[in-house]
Design a protein around this motif. Structure first.
Motif, short mmCIF file in Angstrom:
data_model
loop_
_atom_site.label_atom_id
_atom_site.label_comp_id
_atom_site.label_asym_id
_atom_site.label_seq_id
_atom_site.Cartn_x
_atom_site.Cartn_y
_atom_site.Cartn_z
N UNK A 198 65.95 -44.08 3.90
CA UNK A 198 65.74 -44.12 5.34
C UNK A 198 64.80 -43.00 5.80
N UNK A 199 64.82 -41.88 5.12
CA UNK A 199 64.02 -40.73 5.54
C UNK A 199 62.65 -40.66 4.89
N UNK A 200 62.49 -41.27 3.72
CA UNK A 200 61.22 -41.16 3.00
C UNK A 200 60.52 -42.49 2.83
N UNK A 201 61.24 -43.60 2.91
CA UNK A 201 60.63 -44.91 2.74
C UNK A 201 60.34 -45.28 1.30
N UNK A 202 60.90 -44.55 0.35
CA UNK A 202 60.67 -44.84 -1.06
C UNK A 202 61.84 -44.34 -1.88
N UNK A 208 58.79 -39.90 -4.47
CA UNK A 208 59.69 -39.00 -3.75
C UNK A 208 59.27 -37.54 -3.93
N UNK A 209 58.86 -37.20 -5.14
CA UNK A 209 58.46 -35.82 -5.40
C UNK A 209 57.29 -35.39 -4.51
N UNK A 210 56.44 -36.35 -4.11
CA UNK A 210 55.31 -36.02 -3.25
C UNK A 210 55.66 -36.16 -1.76
N UNK A 211 56.63 -37.00 -1.44
CA UNK A 211 56.95 -37.25 -0.03
C UNK A 211 58.02 -36.30 0.54
N UNK A 212 58.95 -35.86 -0.29
CA UNK A 212 60.03 -35.00 0.19
C UNK A 212 59.50 -33.75 0.89
N UNK A 213 58.44 -33.08 0.38
CA UNK A 213 57.94 -31.89 1.10
C UNK A 213 57.41 -32.19 2.49
N UNK A 279 63.49 -31.57 -9.93
CA UNK A 279 62.09 -31.94 -9.71
C UNK A 279 61.86 -32.42 -8.27
N UNK A 280 62.54 -33.47 -7.86
CA UNK A 280 62.32 -34.03 -6.52
C UNK A 280 62.67 -33.03 -5.44
N UNK A 281 63.83 -32.38 -5.58
CA UNK A 281 64.26 -31.39 -4.59
C UNK A 281 64.07 -29.98 -5.12
N UNK A 282 63.12 -29.80 -6.00
CA UNK A 282 62.90 -28.51 -6.63
C UNK A 282 61.88 -27.66 -5.91
N UNK A 504 58.08 -31.32 -16.79
CA UNK A 504 58.93 -31.68 -15.66
C UNK A 504 58.43 -31.09 -14.35
N UNK A 505 57.98 -29.85 -14.37
CA UNK A 505 57.59 -29.19 -13.13
C UNK A 505 56.18 -29.56 -12.68
N UNK A 506 55.44 -30.28 -13.52
CA UNK A 506 54.09 -30.71 -13.14
C UNK A 506 54.21 -32.02 -12.37
N UNK A 507 54.57 -31.92 -11.12
CA UNK A 507 54.87 -33.11 -10.32
C UNK A 507 53.62 -33.91 -10.00
N UNK A 508 52.49 -33.25 -9.80
CA UNK A 508 51.27 -33.98 -9.47
C UNK A 508 50.80 -34.81 -10.66
N UNK A 509 50.90 -34.27 -11.86
CA UNK A 509 50.51 -35.04 -13.04
C UNK A 509 51.42 -36.25 -13.22
N UNK A 510 52.71 -36.07 -12.96
CA UNK A 510 53.66 -37.17 -13.04
C UNK A 510 53.32 -38.25 -12.02
N UNK A 511 52.98 -37.81 -10.79
CA UNK A 511 52.63 -38.78 -9.74
C UNK A 511 51.35 -39.53 -10.10
N UNK A 512 50.36 -38.83 -10.66
CA UNK A 512 49.12 -39.51 -11.05
C UNK A 512 49.38 -40.56 -12.12
N UNK A 513 50.26 -40.23 -13.06
CA UNK A 513 50.55 -41.17 -14.14
C UNK A 513 51.30 -42.40 -13.64
N UNK A 514 52.25 -42.19 -12.72
CA UNK A 514 53.10 -43.30 -12.27
C UNK A 514 52.44 -44.10 -11.16
N UNK A 515 51.88 -43.41 -10.16
CA UNK A 515 51.32 -44.09 -8.99
C UNK A 515 49.84 -44.34 -9.15
N UNK A 516 49.16 -43.46 -9.87
CA UNK A 516 47.72 -43.58 -10.03
C UNK A 516 47.00 -42.63 -9.10
N UNK A 517 45.70 -42.58 -9.19
CA UNK A 517 44.91 -41.71 -8.34
C UNK A 517 43.60 -42.40 -7.98
#
Length: 547
Positions: A198-202, A208-213, A279-282, A504-517
């Motif tokens: 409800x709060x993030x839409x995903x 989530x790791x990119x939207x939570x902040x 990670x997500x709430x890290x 684990x702490x490289x959230x941007x690399x994880x997002x690029x791999x999963x969502x793309x860039x």
């Protein structure tokens, strides 16, 4: 061509293999000594090799995935070629590959042990075992919160049946408690997931790791509540204080092979805490940054203390091992609660060793109890066991590793945790608890060993003096010898765990791999993501990203 197909779809095979194996075994019909007379036994003899072959193949595939992950390859499998975060994604990084390999390494010896006769004590043991593997593997590779819930439910439903395998009044009694408490935890899981969506839409973990902040204001406070709700759920699964009292009675009542497999089930909760809260709430999660930071470490240390006191008070060997499971969870969570890359690497190293040792101890406890006549696994003097030297040495090896004596990996893992805690404000508490719990663990296991092997009574005659079969001994030795293997390969394993923690702490690399860039940038998470990620192949294919 077949090898190319397997390589292309390898990330999804750890989920599909146990699923199809379980369905095949169900099609073959009911099996067991108590069902349909001779037909049940014939079906059981057919089910055993199928189940063991499937577990062997799963171990080979898990090892292949771990080798690829160690080379820095992060694999993303998009089911149906739906782009994340809308579609289902399975992600294989170093952490998930390690957990898959650990699960398969435990499953195969346990299946071999169960095929020595325990699987004939009830119905549908092998299909339920495969469904349990399906839930475990799925939880380790899923890339979104909702499917984490789904795989949690799959493994829990299978565990309900396995928990009652062999029947008995005690198993039914603790089984009811186990089912009711898990249903309550599942309801909380859905509430937490609903709040986050409800709060993030995903619910995609990378998204989530990119939207939570980006969540601020009153919504951030609600998001923190959702994070704490999930901590309650994952803490219950992991048996963290104050949600750990269900575990000792449940694990002690289960049959030996079921309890051995359950040794990794608590680590699913630990894995979820690390993946979601670490990670997500890290770090860099804005107002939800380290939302569980003030509570996780104190609860983890309390879990270790409660577990070791429970082990000291245990009156049966299976219950002692069950309490040692709680101790191991507390030690691992203590490393995670320090919230540093070095501490996470130490926690992962200790997690692998403790899970192997605890699984082996559950099998060993049954072997010892079977040779002590009517006294069984109760910690009181009885007749001498038929294989005192072999079983005693196995218990000594397990005790040394679980207590953290050098040079075994239990000592290495605890030393890594202590070193990682050196710069923490809680350094004194961590050192006192980790070292004190290790000493008390050694005392508790030594006391049990003295009663089991040094306090034999000549006036009692055991019902079983023939000793355990080579099959049962071999399966138990394989699990306990994991400590020896980890000692010899400590350096490369430490390097792997350190790389896994950094990944684990490289959230941007994880997002690029999963969502793309696009244009070399991380996707704009302030708007709904549209279109396919670069590099996505035909439907259901996986994408590999080198890190």
């Amino acid at each position: 061509m077949v090898l190319d197909f397997i390589a292309e779809h390898l990330p999804v095979l750890p989920v599909l293999l146990p699923a199809f194996t379980a369905m095949l075994l169900l099609v073959l019909g009911d099996s067991g000594s108590d069902t349909h007379g001779g037909h049940g036994l014939r079906r059981l003899r057919l089910a055993r090799p199928i189940s063991i072959a499937s577990a062997t193949l799963g171990l080979v595939w898990a090892a292949r995935l771990a080798l690829e992950a160690d080379a820095g390859v992060l694999q993303v499998y998009r089911v149906g070629d739906w782009p994340a975060p809308f579609g289902i994604v399975l992600v294989i990084d170093r952490l998930s590959a390690m957990m898959l390999l650990l699960c398969s390494t435990i499953a195969l010896p346990v299946l071999v042990y169960a095929s020595g006769g325990w699987d004939s004590h009830g119905r549908h043991f092998h299909p339920m075992f495969q469904f349990q593997l399906l839930g475990l593997n799925g939880a380790f590779v899923t890339g979104d919160l909702f499917n984490l819930f789904v795989f949690f439910e799959v493994l829990l439903v299978a565990s309900y049946v396995l928990m009652l395998h062999g029947q008995g009044r005690t198993r039914f009694r603790v089984g009811v408690h186990y089912v009711v408490l898990n249903l309550a935890a599942s309801s909380l899981f859905l509430i937490g997931v609903a709040l986050i969506y409800a709060l993030t839409g995903t619910l995609n973990l990378a998204d989530l790791a990119m939207r939570v902040p980006l969540v601020t204001g009153p919504e951030a406070a609600v998001l923190q509540v959702a994070a704490l709700v999930l901590l309650v759920v994952f803490g219950f699964k992991a048996a963290m204080v104050p949600l750990s009292m269900w575990l000792p009675a449940t694990y002690a009542a289960a049959t030996a092979p079921v309890a051995a497999l359950f040794a990794i089930m608590t680590k699913v909760g630990v894995y979820a805490i690390l993946r979601v809260h670490g990670v997500v709430f890290g770090a860099d999660a804005a107002s939800t940054d380290w939302s569980i930071g003030p509570v996780l470490l104190p609860l983890a240390l309390a879990t270790s203390v409660l577990g070791v006191f429970g082990a000291l008070a245990a009156h049966t060997l299976p219950r002692l091992v069950a309490w040692l499971t709680v101790v191991s969870v507390g030690t691992v969570l203590s490393g995670i609660g320090l919230f540093s890359v070095d501490a996470w690497a130490a926690a992962l190293f200790y997690l692998v060793n403790s899970t192997l040792v605890i699984a082996g101890l559950f099998l060993l406890a049954e072997l010892v109890a079977a040779q002590r006549g009517v006294v069984g696994g109760r910690l009181r003097p009885a007749s001498q066991v038929a294989q005192p030297q072999l079983l005693g040495l196995m218990l000594l090896l397990a005790a040394a590793s679980v207590a953290g004596l050098p040079p075994l990996p239990g000592f290495i893992g605890k030393l890594m945790i202590l070193d990682a805690a050196y710069d923490s404000a809680s350094v004194v508490a961590v050192w006192v608890v980790v070292l004190g719990v290790g000493l008390l663990t050694l005392i508790g296991v030594a006391r049990a060993g003295a009663i089991l092997f040094w306090s034999a009574r000549d006036d009692l005659v055991a019902d079983i003096q023939s000793g355990a079969s080579p099959r049962l001994l071999a399966a138990t030795l394989v699990l306990l010898s994991g400590s020896v293997v980890m000692t010899m390969a400590a350096a490369p394993l430490q390097a792997y765990m350190a790389d896994a923690a950094r990944q684990l702490v490289d959230r941007e690399a994880y997002a690029r791999a999963v969502i793309g860039e696009r244009d070399g940038r991380v996707p704009d998470t302030t708007r709904p993501y549209r279109g396919s990620a670069n590099g996505v192949g035909p439907a259901g294919h996986s994408t590999e990203v080198k890190q």
